[in-house]
Design a protein around this motif. Structure first.
Motif, PDB file in Angstrom:
ATOM      1  N   ASN A 182       0.803  -1.223   0.000  1.00  9.41           N
ATOM      2  CA  ASN A 182       0.000   0.000   0.000  1.00  9.41           C
ATOM      3  C   ASN A 182       0.836   1.273   0.000  1.00  9.41           C
ATOM      4  O   ASN A 182       0.345   2.343   0.350  1.00  9.41           O
ATOM      5  N   LEU A 183       2.071   1.156  -0.445  1.00 10.97           N
ATOM      6  CA  LEU A 183       2.971   2.307  -0.466  1.00 10.97           C
ATOM      7  C   LEU A 183       2.489   3.334  -1.488  1.00 10.97           C
ATOM      8  O   LEU A 183       2.275   3.020  -2.649  1.00 10.97           O
ATOM      9  N   GLU A 184       2.310   4.570  -1.028  1.00 10.41           N
ATOM     10  CA  GLU A 184       1.855   5.655  -1.888  1.00 10.41           C
ATOM     11  C   GLU A 184       2.945   6.691  -2.131  1.00 10.41           C
ATOM     12  O   GLU A 184       2.950   7.352  -3.164  1.00 10.41           O
ATOM     13  N   THR A 185       3.850   6.856  -1.166  1.00  5.28           N
ATOM     14  CA  THR A 185       4.909   7.861  -1.266  1.00  5.28           C
ATOM     15  C   THR A 185       6.241   7.200  -0.965  1.00  5.28           C
ATOM     16  O   THR A 185       6.396   6.542   0.063  1.00  5.28           O
ATOM     17  N   LEU A 186       7.199   7.377  -1.879  1.00  2.06           N
ATOM     18  CA  LEU A 186       8.536   6.831  -1.686  1.00  2.06           C
ATOM     19  C   LEU A 186       9.552   7.915  -2.031  1.00  2.06           C
ATOM     20  O   LEU A 186       9.575   8.428  -3.148  1.00  2.06           O
ATOM     21  N   VAL A 187      10.377   8.278  -1.051  1.00  2.00           N
ATOM     22  CA  VAL A 187      11.391   9.304  -1.248  1.00  2.00           C
ATOM     23  C   VAL A 187      12.759   8.646  -1.048  1.00  2.00           C
ATOM     24  O   VAL A 187      13.094   8.228   0.048  1.00  2.00           O
ATOM     25  N   TYR A 221       3.589   9.220  -5.372  1.00  2.00           N
ATOM     26  CA  TYR A 221       4.616  10.245  -5.202  1.00  2.00           C
ATOM     27  C   TYR A 221       5.970   9.553  -5.089  1.00  2.00           C
ATOM     28  O   TYR A 221       6.173   8.715  -4.217  1.00  2.00           O
ATOM     29  N   LEU A 222       6.884   9.928  -5.972  1.00  2.00           N
ATOM     30  CA  LEU A 222       8.199   9.297  -6.014  1.00  2.00           C
ATOM     31  C   LEU A 222       9.268  10.363  -6.200  1.00  2.00           C
ATOM     32  O   LEU A 222       9.150  11.214  -7.079  1.00  2.00           O
ATOM     33  N   SER A 223      10.299  10.289  -5.366  1.00  2.00           N
ATOM     34  CA  SER A 223      11.438  11.190  -5.544  1.00  2.00           C
ATOM     35  C   SER A 223      12.718  10.367  -5.615  1.00  2.00           C
ATOM     36  O   SER A 223      13.020   9.594  -4.708  1.00  2.00           O
ATOM     37  N   VAL A 280       2.187   6.679 -10.682  1.00  2.00           N
ATOM     38  CA  VAL A 280       2.880   7.846 -10.132  1.00  2.00           C
ATOM     39  C   VAL A 280       2.325   9.125 -10.756  1.00  2.00           C
ATOM     40  O   VAL A 280       2.212   9.240 -11.969  1.00  2.00           O
ATOM     41  N   ARG A 281       1.958  10.062  -9.885  1.00  2.00           N
ATOM     42  CA  ARG A 281       1.423  11.352 -10.336  1.00  2.00           C
ATOM     43  C   ARG A 281       2.434  12.477 -10.204  1.00  2.00           C
ATOM     44  O   ARG A 281       2.370  13.456 -10.936  1.00  2.00           O
ATOM     45  N   VAL A 282       3.347  12.335  -9.235  1.00  2.00           N
ATOM     46  CA  VAL A 282       4.367  13.368  -9.002  1.00  2.00           C
ATOM     47  C   VAL A 282       5.724  12.680  -8.940  1.00  2.00           C
ATOM     48  O   VAL A 282       5.932  11.779  -8.124  1.00  2.00           O
ATOM     49  N   ILE A 318       3.381  15.101 -13.065  1.00  2.00           N
ATOM     50  CA  ILE A 318       3.499  14.501 -14.396  1.00  2.00           C
ATOM     51  C   ILE A 318       2.344  14.996 -15.256  1.00  2.00           C
ATOM     52  O   ILE A 318       1.179  14.880 -14.881  1.00  2.00           O
ATOM     53  N   LYS A 319       2.682  15.529 -16.421  1.00  2.00           N
ATOM     54  CA  LYS A 319       1.673  16.054 -17.338  1.00  2.00           C
ATOM     55  C   LYS A 319       1.249  14.970 -18.332  1.00  2.00           C
ATOM     56  O   LYS A 319       1.997  14.047 -18.628  1.00  2.00           O
ATOM     57  N   GLN A 320       0.065  15.128 -18.863  1.00  2.00           N
ATOM     58  CA  GLN A 320      -0.465  14.157 -19.826  1.00  2.00           C
ATOM     59  C   GLN A 320       0.426  14.054 -21.061  1.00  2.00           C
ATOM     60  O   GLN A 320       0.638  12.978 -21.597  1.00  2.00           O
ATOM     61  N   VAL A 321       0.975  15.174 -21.518  1.00  5.12           N
ATOM     62  CA  VAL A 321       1.844  15.165 -22.689  1.00  5.12           C
ATOM     63  C   VAL A 321       3.106  14.328 -22.402  1.00  5.12           C
ATOM     64  O   VAL A 321       3.627  13.660 -23.295  1.00  5.12           O
ATOM     65  N   GLU A 322       3.581  14.331 -21.153  1.00  2.00           N
ATOM     66  CA  GLU A 322       4.726  13.503 -20.785  1.00  2.00           C
ATOM     67  C   GLU A 322       4.351  12.022 -20.844  1.00  2.00           C
ATOM     68  O   GLU A 322       5.138  11.192 -21.284  1.00  2.00           O
ATOM     69  N   ARG A 323       3.151  11.700 -20.390  1.00  2.00           N
ATOM     70  CA  ARG A 323       2.686  10.297 -20.448  1.00  2.00           C
ATOM     71  C   ARG A 323       2.600   9.818 -21.904  1.00  2.00           C
ATOM     72  O   ARG A 323       2.970   8.706 -22.226  1.00  2.00           O
ATOM     73  N   GLN A 324       2.117  10.711 -22.775  1.00  2.00           N
ATOM     74  CA  GLN A 324       2.015  10.353 -24.190  1.00  2.00           C
ATOM     75  C   GLN A 324       3.398  10.152 -24.801  1.00  2.00           C
ATOM     76  O   GLN A 324       3.618   9.204 -25.557  1.00  2.00           O
TER      77      GLN A 324
END
Length: 149
Positions: free
Chosen positions: A41-46, A69-71, A94-96, A102-108
């Motif tokens: 259930n990990l949501e944030t990993l730094v 969230y990943l750093s 991952v959203r950030v 992360i923008k949609q254009v980056e996903r594309q």
């Protein structure tokens, strides 16, 4: 091992309620491929300021389906060409990434770069002594597909 350092291979036990993990400034050099089993259930990993060098060192992140969230800042891997697109493609939840949304254009763009590659397609090696797999044979004259009567 969940995360690997050069000195130890110890990992985590099952921590099903853990949602955030901060492991900054250590000597982590690889993410274990079974990380998801210990931290489902990990949501944030730094992992800022570690020793992750190659994109292949990040493969353990792929099955973390709840990671948002990943750093990985201040790791050598962040200087690799297409690093951000690689992570975006292989970690779709991952959203950030590195504190940048992360923008949609980056996903594309990531899908165009890595979408056609499957893990099995990346590595095709022939080992001497292995049988050569042959594809289906083309039909012979008169539609005969090589069957013997």
């Amino acid at each position: 091992a969940v995360v690997s350092t050069q000195s130890t291979g110890d990992g985590f036990p099952l921590l099903s309620r853990l949602a955030m993990l901060l492991i900054n400034n250590n000597k982590i050099c690889k993410i274990a491929e079974d990380l998801y089993a210990s931290l489902p259930n990990l949501e944030t990993l730094v992992l800022t300021g570690n020793a992750l060098e190659d994109l292949s060192d990040l493969e353990g992140l792929e099955k973390l389906s709840k990671l948002q969230y990943l750093s990985l800042m201040r790791n050598p891997v962040t200087t690799k060409p297409k690093y951000r697109f690689y992570v975006i493609h292989h970690c779709p939840s991952v959203r950030v990434l590195d504190y940048k949304k992360i923008k949609q254009v980056e996903r594309q763009s990531a899908a165009k770069m890595f979408g056609g590659m499957k893990k099995a397609d990346k590595i095709k090696t022939f080992t001497p002594g292995d049988a050569i797999k042959k594809g289906p044979t083309a039909p012979g004259p008169g539609g005969d597909q090589g069957s013997h009567r």
